[in-house]
Design an enzyme around this catalytic site. Sequence first.
Site, PDB file in Angstrom:
ATOM      1  N   TYR A 283      -8.997   3.763  -4.653  1.00 57.52           N
ATOM      2  CA  TYR A 283      -8.048   4.853  -4.840  1.00 57.52           C
ATOM      3  C   TYR A 283      -7.965   5.390  -6.269  1.00 57.52           C
ATOM      4  O   TYR A 283      -7.337   6.420  -6.496  1.00 57.52           O
ATOM      5  CB  TYR A 283      -6.650   4.398  -4.385  1.00 57.52           C
ATOM      6  CG  TYR A 283      -6.661   3.904  -2.963  1.00 57.52           C
ATOM      7  CD1 TYR A 283      -6.927   4.755  -1.903  1.00 57.52           C
ATOM      8  CD2 TYR A 283      -6.438   2.557  -2.675  1.00 57.52           C
ATOM      9  CE1 TYR A 283      -6.959   4.293  -0.601  1.00 57.52           C
ATOM     10  CE2 TYR A 283      -6.457   2.085  -1.362  1.00 57.52           C
ATOM     11  CZ  TYR A 283      -6.717   2.966  -0.338  1.00 57.52           C
ATOM     12  OH  TYR A 283      -6.753   2.502   0.947  1.00 57.52           O
TER      13      TYR A 283
ATOM     14  N   ASP B 282     -15.260  -1.290   8.424  1.00 56.66           N
ATOM     15  CA  ASP B 282     -15.891  -1.634   7.152  1.00 56.66           C
ATOM     16  C   ASP B 282     -16.961  -2.697   7.379  1.00 56.66           C
ATOM     17  O   ASP B 282     -16.713  -3.693   8.080  1.00 56.66           O
ATOM     18  CB  ASP B 282     -14.843  -2.157   6.163  1.00 56.66           C
ATOM     19  CG  ASP B 282     -13.810  -1.101   5.812  1.00 56.66           C
ATOM     20  OD1 ASP B 282     -14.126   0.103   5.925  1.00 56.66           O
ATOM     21  OD2 ASP B 282     -12.679  -1.468   5.437  1.00 56.66           O
TER      22      ASP B 282
ATOM     23  N   GLU C  87     -13.876  -5.602   9.167  1.00 57.34           N
ATOM     24  CA  GLU C  87     -12.566  -5.329   9.755  1.00 57.34           C
ATOM     25  C   GLU C  87     -12.485  -3.881  10.221  1.00 57.34           C
ATOM     26  O   GLU C  87     -13.277  -3.036   9.817  1.00 57.34           O
ATOM     27  CB  GLU C  87     -11.450  -5.616   8.758  1.00 57.34           C
ATOM     28  CG  GLU C  87     -11.462  -4.750   7.517  1.00 57.34           C
ATOM     29  CD  GLU C  87     -10.327  -5.101   6.562  1.00 57.34           C
ATOM     30  OE1 GLU C  87      -9.174  -4.728   6.864  1.00 57.34           O
ATOM     31  OE2 GLU C  87     -10.582  -5.737   5.535  1.00 57.34           O
TER      32      GLU C  87
ATOM     33  N   GLU D  85       0.815  -1.218   0.000  1.00 57.51           N
ATOM     34  CA  GLU D  85       0.000   0.000   0.000  1.00 57.51           C
ATOM     35  C   GLU D  85       0.851   1.271   0.000  1.00 57.51           C
ATOM     36  O   GLU D  85       0.391   2.345   0.391  1.00 57.51           O
ATOM     37  CB  GLU D  85      -0.932  -0.018   1.217  1.00 57.51           C
ATOM     38  CG  GLU D  85      -1.898  -1.184   1.203  1.00 57.51           C
ATOM     39  CD  GLU D  85      -2.683  -1.303   2.487  1.00 57.51           C
ATOM     40  OE1 GLU D  85      -3.522  -0.416   2.759  1.00 57.51           O
ATOM     41  OE2 GLU D  85      -2.476  -2.280   3.233  1.00 57.51           O
TER      42      GLU D  85
ATOM     43  N   GLY E 154      -6.994   5.803   5.364  1.00 61.49           N
ATOM     44  CA  GLY E 154      -6.418   6.707   4.377  1.00 61.49           C
ATOM     45  C   GLY E 154      -6.779   8.161   4.616  1.00 61.49           C
ATOM     46  O   GLY E 154      -7.844   8.489   5.131  1.00 61.49           O
TER      47      GLY E 154
ATOM     48  N   ASN F 251      -9.793  -0.689  10.420  1.00 57.97           N
ATOM     49  CA  ASN F 251      -8.542  -0.124   9.910  1.00 57.97           C
ATOM     50  C   ASN F 251      -8.021   0.889  10.921  1.00 57.97           C
ATOM     51  O   ASN F 251      -8.679   1.894  11.197  1.00 57.97           O
ATOM     52  CB  ASN F 251      -8.783   0.557   8.562  1.00 57.97           C
ATOM     53  CG  ASN F 251      -9.278  -0.418   7.514  1.00 57.97           C
ATOM     54  OD1 ASN F 251      -8.485  -1.042   6.826  1.00 57.97           O
ATOM     55  ND2 ASN F 251     -10.592  -0.571   7.414  1.00 57.97           N
TER      56      ASN F 251
ATOM     57  N   ARG G  76     -11.384   3.278  11.059  1.00 58.68           N
ATOM     58  CA  ARG G  76     -12.504   3.133  10.134  1.00 58.68           C
ATOM     59  C   ARG G  76     -12.932   1.679  10.110  1.00 58.68           C
ATOM     60  O   ARG G  76     -12.110   0.790   9.880  1.00 58.68           O
ATOM     61  CB  ARG G  76     -12.112   3.563   8.721  1.00 58.68           C
ATOM     62  CG  ARG G  76     -13.309   3.659   7.760  1.00 58.68           C
ATOM     63  CD  ARG G  76     -12.880   3.699   6.304  1.00 58.68           C
ATOM     64  NE  ARG G  76     -12.454   2.404   5.819  1.00 58.68           N
ATOM     65  CZ  ARG G  76     -11.232   2.135   5.342  1.00 58.68           C
ATOM     66  NH1 ARG G  76     -10.316   3.083   5.290  1.00 58.68           N
ATOM     67  NH2 ARG G  76     -10.923   0.921   4.928  1.00 58.68           N
TER      68      ARG G  76
ATOM     69  N   SER H  32      -6.539  -2.540   2.185  1.00 52.56           N
ATOM     70  CA  SER H  32      -6.873  -1.962   0.881  1.00 52.56           C
ATOM     71  C   SER H  32      -7.354  -2.988  -0.141  1.00 52.56           C
ATOM     72  O   SER H  32      -7.164  -2.829  -1.336  1.00 52.56           O
ATOM     73  CB  SER H  32      -5.676  -1.184   0.309  1.00 52.56           C
ATOM     74  OG  SER H  32      -5.448  -0.029   1.080  1.00 52.56           O
TER      75      SER H  32
END
Length: 312
Positions: free
Chosen positions: A218, A259, A273, A20, A279, A275, A257, A146
């Site tokens: 992205y 998800d 999961e 990443e 980002g 994070n 964050r 990601s």
Amino acid sequence: MASTLAGKHVAVLLGGISSEREVSLSSGRGCVEALERLGARASAVDAGRDLAQVLARLKPDAAFNALHGVWGEDGCVQGILETLQVPYTHSGVLASALAMDKTKAKAVMAAAGVVVPGGGLFDRFEAAQGHVMAPPYVVKPNAEGSSVGVYLVFEGANSPPQELASPTWTYGEEVLIEPYVAGKELAVAVMGEKAGPRALAVTDIVAATGFYDYEAKYGEGGSTHVLPAPIPAGIAQAAMRMAERAHAALGCRGVTRSDFRYDDVNDVLVLLEVNTQPGMTPTSLVPEQAAYIGMSYDDLVLWITEDASCLR
């Protein structure tokens, strides 16, 4: 009013050695610019194996960890920063390592009452030989982010992804395989405030490719973020409360964050999961949700940095 960061030296760790890297470079550049606007002296540090020596020479007041993926997000870099006694952003060693290990994180979150998908860890060669569970299912590395190395296996598939047995596979000898949950892709940002974790909002992510993969996350026009998510109020509240509970259960700090997948036909909501270093790119979800509640990008960077360095 003068920023509390005025005159402070902040090392922004970016780039790194994970898959990443490019995302991290984008996140880090944005954070460097924000810190400079806030009056800090920001040093962009492309984090390599010599990170300890570089930081020992720079002697920053704090480190803004904008790294993503293995080494930068899994507790390793956090251990370096602890050893050097440099205050740093986001979660500590244990929470970072735990959240990166999807299987262990799911066990901890489930024990805290968070609904997570089933499944488990399988040898990648075994998973490549035949279906280890009835399709549809998802195959993913146990410790990547990601959506790197993720494969969807739909009903009617003759065989599992043969990439799992390839000599070029670099994501570990075991893979996580979970039942596929159809429906919406949701995300919830959480700020770990002193009064307790606070969820910001719920975003519905509509991928142009039909799957929220690396390019959708992205790439230009890869996905559309609908904020607030067009879901029942009860589901939005459930997602926010689960994200807060997961943040606390894993021992996270700073911003995270979570998800989710929401099957709006069968009314099933699961947390996939957490994070620990989400980002901070122009297309990232956390800055969007911060803006939605009235917090600018610079204010978000300020809060994250203050949270790390106790400069309040």
